[in-house]
Design an enzyme around this catalytic site. Structure first.
Site, mmCIF file in Angstrom:
data_model
loop_
_atom_site.group_PDB
_atom_site.id
_atom_site.type_symbol
_atom_site.label_atom_id
_atom_site.label_comp_id
_atom_site.label_asym_id
_atom_site.label_seq_id
_atom_site.Cartn_x
_atom_site.Cartn_y
_atom_site.Cartn_z
ATOM 1 N N LYS A 97 57.665 43.172 41.247
ATOM 2 C CA LYS A 97 56.848 44.133 42.011
ATOM 3 C C LYS A 97 55.820 43.396 42.862
ATOM 4 C CE LYS A 97 53.088 46.009 40.076
ATOM 5 N NZ LYS A 97 51.803 45.975 40.776
ATOM 6 N N ASN A 98 55.105 42.452 42.241
ATOM 7 C CA ASN A 98 53.995 41.837 42.965
ATOM 8 C C ASN A 98 54.449 40.841 44.028
ATOM 9 O OD1 ASN A 98 52.283 43.425 41.584
ATOM 10 N ND2 ASN A 98 51.523 41.828 40.193
ATOM 11 N N ARG B 112 47.594 50.447 45.730
ATOM 12 C CA ARG B 112 46.523 49.493 45.996
ATOM 13 C C ARG B 112 46.982 48.386 46.960
ATOM 14 N NH1 ARG B 112 41.506 47.014 46.099
ATOM 15 N NH2 ARG B 112 42.072 44.853 46.290
ATOM 16 N N CYS C 256 40.478 51.573 41.592
ATOM 17 C CA CYS C 256 41.680 51.954 40.861
ATOM 18 C C CYS C 256 41.394 51.900 39.379
ATOM 19 C CB CYS C 256 42.838 51.049 41.226
ATOM 20 S SG CYS C 256 42.705 49.447 40.463
ATOM 21 N N ARG D 137 37.870 47.443 43.290
ATOM 22 C CA ARG D 137 38.731 46.344 43.765
ATOM 23 C C ARG D 137 38.287 45.988 45.190
ATOM 24 N NH1 ARG D 137 44.023 46.801 40.934
ATOM 25 N NH2 ARG D 137 44.801 45.045 42.137
ATOM 26 N N PRO D 138 37.209 45.214 45.337
ATOM 27 C CA PRO D 138 36.703 44.902 46.674
ATOM 28 C C PRO D 138 37.705 44.096 47.499
ATOM 29 C CG PRO D 138 35.558 43.593 45.000
ATOM 30 C CD PRO D 138 36.467 44.531 44.265
ATOM 31 N N ILE D 139 37.563 44.138 48.831
ATOM 32 C CA ILE D 139 38.438 43.335 49.703
ATOM 33 C C ILE D 139 37.595 42.463 50.644
ATOM 34 C CG2 ILE D 139 40.454 44.867 49.627
ATOM 35 C CD1 ILE D 139 39.541 45.807 52.478
ATOM 36 N N ASP D 140 36.371 42.148 50.170
ATOM 37 C CA ASP D 140 35.469 41.352 51.010
ATOM 38 C C ASP D 140 36.086 40.018 51.437
ATOM 39 O OD1 ASP D 140 35.191 41.116 48.143
ATOM 40 O OD2 ASP D 140 33.686 39.574 48.517
ATOM 41 N N ASP E 45 47.751 40.205 33.769
ATOM 42 C CA ASP E 45 48.759 41.269 33.655
ATOM 43 C C ASP E 45 49.453 41.270 32.294
ATOM 44 O OD1 ASP E 45 48.153 42.049 36.187
ATOM 45 O OD2 ASP E 45 49.854 41.057 37.124
ATOM 46 N N ILE F 28 39.363 38.281 34.743
ATOM 47 C CA ILE F 28 39.779 38.579 36.127
ATOM 48 C C ILE F 28 39.296 39.958 36.574
ATOM 49 C CG2 ILE F 28 41.738 38.713 37.726
ATOM 50 C CD1 ILE F 28 41.493 35.931 36.504
ATOM 51 N N ARG G 218 55.307 52.681 38.430
ATOM 52 C CA ARG G 218 54.907 51.858 39.578
ATOM 53 C C ARG G 218 55.446 50.436 39.447
ATOM 54 N NH1 ARG G 218 49.487 51.004 38.953
ATOM 55 N NH2 ARG G 218 49.964 49.404 40.446
HETATM 56 N N1 EPU Z 1 38.348 40.267 44.407
HETATM 57 C C1 EPU Z 1 37.149 40.381 45.087
HETATM 58 N N2 EPU Z 1 37.192 40.432 46.457
HETATM 59 C C2 EPU Z 1 38.359 40.381 47.147
HETATM 60 C C3 EPU Z 1 39.588 40.261 46.452
HETATM 61 C C4 EPU Z 1 39.538 40.201 45.060
HETATM 62 O O1 EPU Z 1 36.075 40.430 44.492
HETATM 63 O O2 EPU Z 1 38.322 40.414 48.399
HETATM 64 C C5 EPU Z 1 38.328 40.204 42.920
HETATM 65 C C6 EPU Z 1 39.040 41.398 42.283
HETATM 66 O O3 EPU Z 1 38.200 42.529 42.219
HETATM 67 C C7 EPU Z 1 39.426 40.854 40.932
HETATM 68 C C8 EPU Z 1 39.722 39.384 41.226
HETATM 69 O O4 EPU Z 1 39.077 39.096 42.469
HETATM 70 O O5 EPU Z 1 38.346 40.953 40.058
HETATM 71 C C9 EPU Z 1 41.216 39.070 41.329
HETATM 72 O O6 EPU Z 1 41.799 39.861 42.327
HETATM 73 P P1 EPU Z 1 43.109 39.419 43.130
HETATM 74 O O7 EPU Z 1 42.798 39.621 44.585
HETATM 75 O O8 EPU Z 1 43.579 38.090 42.687
HETATM 76 O O9 EPU Z 1 44.141 40.518 42.642
HETATM 77 P P2 EPU Z 1 45.002 41.491 43.533
HETATM 78 O O10 EPU Z 1 45.635 40.758 44.644
HETATM 79 O O11 EPU Z 1 44.219 42.703 43.845
HETATM 80 C C10 EPU Z 1 47.203 41.010 42.202
HETATM 81 C C11 EPU Z 1 48.232 41.820 41.495
HETATM 82 C C12 EPU Z 1 47.653 42.343 40.190
HETATM 83 C C13 EPU Z 1 47.220 41.147 39.352
HETATM 84 C C14 EPU Z 1 46.214 40.292 40.140
HETATM 85 C C15 EPU Z 1 45.781 39.034 39.418
HETATM 86 C C16 EPU Z 1 49.588 42.723 43.256
HETATM 87 C C17 EPU Z 1 50.054 43.912 44.004
HETATM 88 N N3 EPU Z 1 48.660 42.921 42.330
HETATM 89 O O12 EPU Z 1 46.119 41.896 42.480
HETATM 90 O O13 EPU Z 1 48.698 43.029 39.527
HETATM 91 O O14 EPU Z 1 46.625 41.605 38.163
HETATM 92 O O15 EPU Z 1 46.806 39.907 41.404
HETATM 93 O O16 EPU Z 1 46.865 38.247 39.118
HETATM 94 O O17 EPU Z 1 50.079 41.621 43.481
HETATM 95 C C18 EPU Z 1 49.640 44.606 38.073
HETATM 96 O O18 EPU Z 1 50.746 44.194 38.438
HETATM 97 O O19 EPU Z 1 49.471 45.402 37.123
HETATM 98 C C19 EPU Z 1 48.452 44.158 38.796
HETATM 99 C C20 EPU Z 1 47.274 44.768 38.704
#
Ligand code: EPU
Length: 418
Positions: free
Chosen positions: A24-25, A94, A118, A123-126, A306, A328, A398
């Site tokens: 999925k990811n 997401r 979520c 889940r910030p995207i800064d 995960d 995380i 999902r």
């Molecule tokens: N974060 C920030 N700012 C950002 C981006 C991330 O503060 O701009 C923080 C997040 O809030 C979190 C940490 O950084 O606390 C890690 O976030 P990351 O960006 O690495 O995770 P993600 O890309 O949102 C993906 C997977 C998740 C998995 C995480 C960590 C996908 C679609 N999702 O999420 O998968 O847990 O990486 O490995 O690839 C799942 O499959 O159940 C799932 C949640």
């Protein structure tokens, strides 16, 4: 859609061989990457998941034609005809955020909406936005709407944390940008490597994916390709944890054992025999299990967040105590309440959770709080006395393709009732 539930009769060991679904990811960023291509794309081993359908609806809205059959997603790419993604589509999943980089790169100006928080907390995207600004994007953010414009150029980017999504978004933004982009402190998750391999198959120039520095040299265009999505390491971890907890012996085929080292190491500490050979993992489990002392979630190659809920469920009846530390996500212990309702002894304190093994779990009605929390309840149900009913399956669907079919093929007693 009518509310479904899974009914699980616990106490049956698992036995047999299974193949692992596509990841999925990985498939979700690959579907976003299609926006960058001039030609058709075929994704093999594409899992049948509600998040995949949500991503294909976004592609259809943007002007592609998607068809999905027998694990193959064919995307006819006659050109991207729209540069906005409606709010409802963005909210459906997401990871719609990985459309940000490619859509801006392809159109020069686009409008999207924040995917919002979520089940795992905010889940910030800064980091995504900061990196795109450094690459030349102008970004206006109002009431959850993002307007982006600008021609992207390569940049030297340093991530404060190796975010998987930010690394993917930057790679996707950079492949058609002018010049060289370097991502320092990049995420090293195997899905990053898969994205790089897909993009390279379409003509991109990328090196270092899977290490902490990814280098992307912009190219003029990307063509199409036929690509086989990597196997889902978390689905593999789920079925391994299920077999460990329920007892028995299973062979997981078509997976990548190196991507699962942190998980198989814990399963060995718990007393399971685990052998890896090429793309197979064999696991034998004789109950009772023994608790691993300490599990701390970390970016890859550390123990994956995960798999935290999965291994917690597998620890509920293990002898001894295990301390989990979730580093995380802020809110990733929502499965704990239902595990306690089934009889588990778990103490929570901030980022730590301590599981003391108990003699038995008892089946009851539980719900999937989030995707992996739902999988944890499945595992707990397989080990519990009596019948467990698992509700709110939309979370589970999902990320898992026919989980009841897979578990039934291993001898579990499990039915989906609508
Ligand atoms: N974060 C920030 N700012 C950002 C981006 C991330 O503060 O701009 C923080 C997040 O809030 C979190 C940490 O950084 O606390 C890690 O976030 P990351 O960006 O690495 O995770 P993600 O890309 O949102 C993906 C997977 C998740 C998995 C995480 C960590 C996908 C679609 N999702 O999420 O998968 O847990 O990486 O490995 O690839 C799942 O499959 O159940 C799932 C949640």
């Amino acid at each position: 859609m009518a509310e479904s539930k899974l009914v699980i009769e616990g106490g049956h060991p698992l036995q047999g061989e299974i193949r692992i679904q596509g990841a999925k990811n990985s498939v979700l960023p690959l579907l976003s990457a299609v926006v960058l291509c001039d030609e058709d794309v075929v994704l093999e081993r594409c899992p049948a998941l509600s998040d995949v359908y949500a991503a294909s609806r976004i592609l259809t809205h943007l002007g592609c034609r998607c068809s999905f059959r027998d694990g193959k997603m064919e995307i006819r790419n006659g050109g991207i005809s729209r540069s906005e993604i409606p709010e409802a589509m963005m909210h459906e999943m997401r990871s719609s955020i990985t459309f940000l980089g490619p859509l801006l790169s392809r159109t020069g100006s686009c409008t999207l909406y924040l995917p919002g928080g979520c089940e795992l907390g905010p889940r910030p995207i800064d980091m995504h936005l900061h990196a795109l600004r450094q690459m030349g994007a102008e970004i206006h953010e109002t009431h959850g709407m993002l307007r982006l414009q600008g021609r992207l150029r390569g940049a030297d980017l340093h991530l404060p944390f190796p975010s998987v999504g930010a690394t993917e978004n930057i790679m996707l933004a950079a492949v058609l940008a002018q010049g060289r982009t370097r991502i320092h402190n990049a995420a090293r998750e195997p899905e990053i490597r898969d994205l790089a391999e897909f993009l390279a198959a379409c003509g991109a120039k990328i090196s270092g994916a899977g290490t902490d520095t990814v280098i992307i040299d912009g190219v003029e265009r990307l063509h199409g390709c036929v690509y086989r999505v990597m196997p889902d390491r978390i689905a593999a971890a789920t079925y391994l944890s299920a077999a460990a907890a329920a007892g028995g012996s299973v062979c997981i085929q078509d997976c990548c054992p190196e991507d699962l080292t942190a998980v198989t190491e814990v399963l060995r500490q718990m007393g399971c025999r685990v052998y890896c050979h090429e793309s197979r993992i064999y696991l034998q489990s004789s109950l009772p299990l023994h608790a691993a002392p300490y599990i701390r979630t970390m970016p890859h190659p550390g123990f994956p967040t995960d798999a935290q809920a999965l291994l917690m469920a597998a620890h509920c009846k293990a002898r001894g105590s295990c301390m989990f530390e979730e580093t995380i996500f802020d809110s990733r212990y929502r499965h704990v309440d239902d595990l306690i309702r089934m009889g588990a002894d778990i103490r929570l304190s901030g980022r730590a959770a301590v599981v003391h093994g108990v003699q038995k779990l008892s089946g009851t009605t539980v719900h999937a709080t989030d995707l992996r929390g739902g999988a944890a309840m499945l595992i707990a149900g397989l080990t519990a006395e009596g019948v467990t009913e698992l509700t709110e399956l939309s979370h589970l669907d999902r990320g898992y393709e026919d989980p009841e079919g897979v578990l039934r093929s291993l001898g579990a007693k499990i039915e989906r009732i609508t």
